[in-house]
Scaffold this motif. Sequence first.
Motif, PDB file in Angstrom:
ATOM      1  N   ASP A 164       0.857  -1.180   0.000  1.00  0.00           N
ATOM      2  CA  ASP A 164       0.000   0.000   0.000  1.00  0.00           C
ATOM      3  C   ASP A 164       0.891   1.227   0.000  1.00  0.00           C
ATOM      4  N   ARG A 165       0.368   2.324  -0.546  1.00  0.00           N
ATOM      5  CA  ARG A 165       1.047   3.622  -0.496  1.00  0.00           C
ATOM      6  C   ARG A 165      -0.030   4.686  -0.416  1.00  0.00           C
ATOM      7  N   PHE A 166       0.087   5.581   0.571  1.00  0.00           N
ATOM      8  CA  PHE A 166      -0.954   6.587   0.768  1.00  0.00           C
ATOM      9  C   PHE A 166      -0.329   7.895   1.251  1.00  0.00           C
ATOM     10  N   ALA A 167      -1.038   9.004   1.001  1.00  0.00           N
ATOM     11  CA  ALA A 167      -0.552  10.323   1.402  1.00  0.00           C
ATOM     12  C   ALA A 167      -0.605  10.476   2.917  1.00  0.00           C
ATOM     13  N   SER A 168       0.425  11.081   3.469  1.00  0.00           N
ATOM     14  CA  SER A 168       0.463  11.379   4.902  1.00  0.00           C
ATOM     15  C   SER A 168       0.264  12.874   5.094  1.00  0.00           C
ATOM     16  N   HIS A 169       0.164  13.288   6.352  1.00  0.00           N
ATOM     17  CA  HIS A 169       0.186  14.711   6.649  1.00  0.00           C
ATOM     18  C   HIS A 169       1.611  15.229   6.473  1.00  0.00           C
ATOM     19  N   PHE A 170       1.760  16.539   6.563  1.00  0.00           N
ATOM     20  CA  PHE A 170       3.040  17.195   6.289  1.00  0.00           C
ATOM     21  C   PHE A 170       4.112  16.750   7.276  1.00  0.00           C
TER      22      PHE A 170
ATOM     23  N   ALA B 104       2.907  10.591  13.702  1.00  0.00           N
ATOM     24  CA  ALA B 104       2.822  11.981  14.142  1.00  0.00           C
ATOM     25  C   ALA B 104       3.458  12.861  13.069  1.00  0.00           C
ATOM     26  N   SER B 105       2.745  13.904  12.640  1.00  0.00           N
ATOM     27  CA  SER B 105       3.314  14.848  11.688  1.00  0.00           C
ATOM     28  C   SER B 105       3.848  16.051  12.441  1.00  0.00           C
ATOM     29  N   ARG B 106       4.735  16.785  11.782  1.00  0.00           N
ATOM     30  CA  ARG B 106       5.338  17.928  12.442  1.00  0.00           C
ATOM     31  C   ARG B 106       4.289  18.943  12.868  1.00  0.00           C
ATOM     32  N   ASP B 107       3.209  19.088  12.077  1.00  0.00           N
ATOM     33  CA  ASP B 107       2.211  20.086  12.456  1.00  0.00           C
ATOM     34  C   ASP B 107       1.055  19.499  13.263  1.00  0.00           C
TER      35      ASP B 107
END
Length: 486
Positions: free
Chosen positions: A154-160, A178-181
């Motif tokens: 699978d491949r999917f978009a993450s948060h920034f 956990a994303s930086r923002d």
Amino acid sequence: MKRLWLVPLLWASAAHGATDAAADYQQHCQSCHGVNRVGSSGPALLPESLGRIKPAEIRQVIEHGRPASQMAAFAPLLTAQQIDALVSFLQQPPATPATWNEQDIRSSHRQLADLSQLPSTPQHHADPLNLFVVVESGDHHITILDGDRFEVLDRFASHFAVHGGPKFSPDGRFVYFASRDGWISLYDLHNLKLIAEVRAGLNTRNLAVSKDGRWVLVGNYLPGNLVVLDARDLSLVKTLPTHSRVSAVYTAPPRNSFIVALKDVNEVWELSYAAPTPNFEPRRIQAQDVLDDFSFSPDYRQLLATSRKAGGGQVIDLDSGKVVTDIALSGMPHLGSGTYWQRNGQWVFATPNISKGQISVLDLKTWKLIKEIPTLGPGFFMRSHSHSRYVWSDVFFAPGNDAIHLIDKQTLEIAHTLRPMPGKTAAHVEFTQDGRYLLLSIWDREGALIVYDSQTLQEVKRLPMNKPSGKYNVGNKIEFAEGTSH
């Protein structure tokens, strides 16, 4: 002296530029990046979130947009002067300080799938304990990789800017990002499906999952606090103000507790989750210095933390809450990326150094320095496995950072130096669960994961990827295996 009349004009010009940039932000950026720049469908644009991004990179994104994202190119709409002013504007704090409270957290919560309607067994052919979770930071995606066949599931978009290392539920079914923002995401590895998301803060350091799989603890730079989430659905349980940025949070399984390092006060916090309904009140342990990052002894009784005052490291006994000793290490040791192994029947610990070309090896019983191994330059990551004779260490901050050293764990000598893709940064190794193979990252937008046989050191496979900054093996992580990060 005759030119003093220019000063008010220069001030007026700078103020006018800032006003114009604020108006440009409101017109072109606010709908995606939020009022007060705290983020919305796009990431937060605050100094804390952009701190690691160079002004030239910010300018490049504004001008040309981001591929495979909603970020448009603004070069056709804005002049070079307007873009320069926006770059400067985004690197300054907002006029009104950004805030994020419990109501904001609750309002951000999204339930994306109903776990009760999903199968509880893996719905794919791969070994669930030998999956790899790969963070591709070049275009902000996550790849799930079969660790036996080295095929993408699978491949999917993450948060920034996912960072701090994904963490896993004790049974290996769920992974938490956990994303930086500040966005926390829950993904089901059995069903290859996102389950829930919540924004726990505006600038997040990392997260940890309790040994019993019930709780997620999030450490934030902005606002300076800890956030406790229910691990089943990421719903908010509690926030704890720290009056400090949080350097790191980890779980200490034998202690049934979370350990927290604070960046602005001389304390380490221990939060027990042993009770049926824990209150998460911190046990405050005094340190002699602000502690940036840390590692544990194999039994989790002692904490080894970076201490500038000690000129290296500080060892804290978690049972007594007392500082045991200081360790003089030159440069800036990166203890959080260190690793340990047995040598001649004794545990040793090795740490890279982010300001000097050396690896320091310590005796874990006496905390005495055994050896400093000279390297081609400052490094960032070290990894090994109990079945490997080598520890792999990069030279991430060196001009020639396409090299990676293989250090013999018994002789403490560099046995091999590899250059997997000359001219491109080689960093971050992770082994398969059985230690037979390892995956190495090439940190480049046209990068790759390179699979090696850990015994013969022969390349097995190369998978093109977009700056795969880290990869994490499920089995190694949930077992807190020797040689990997915790």
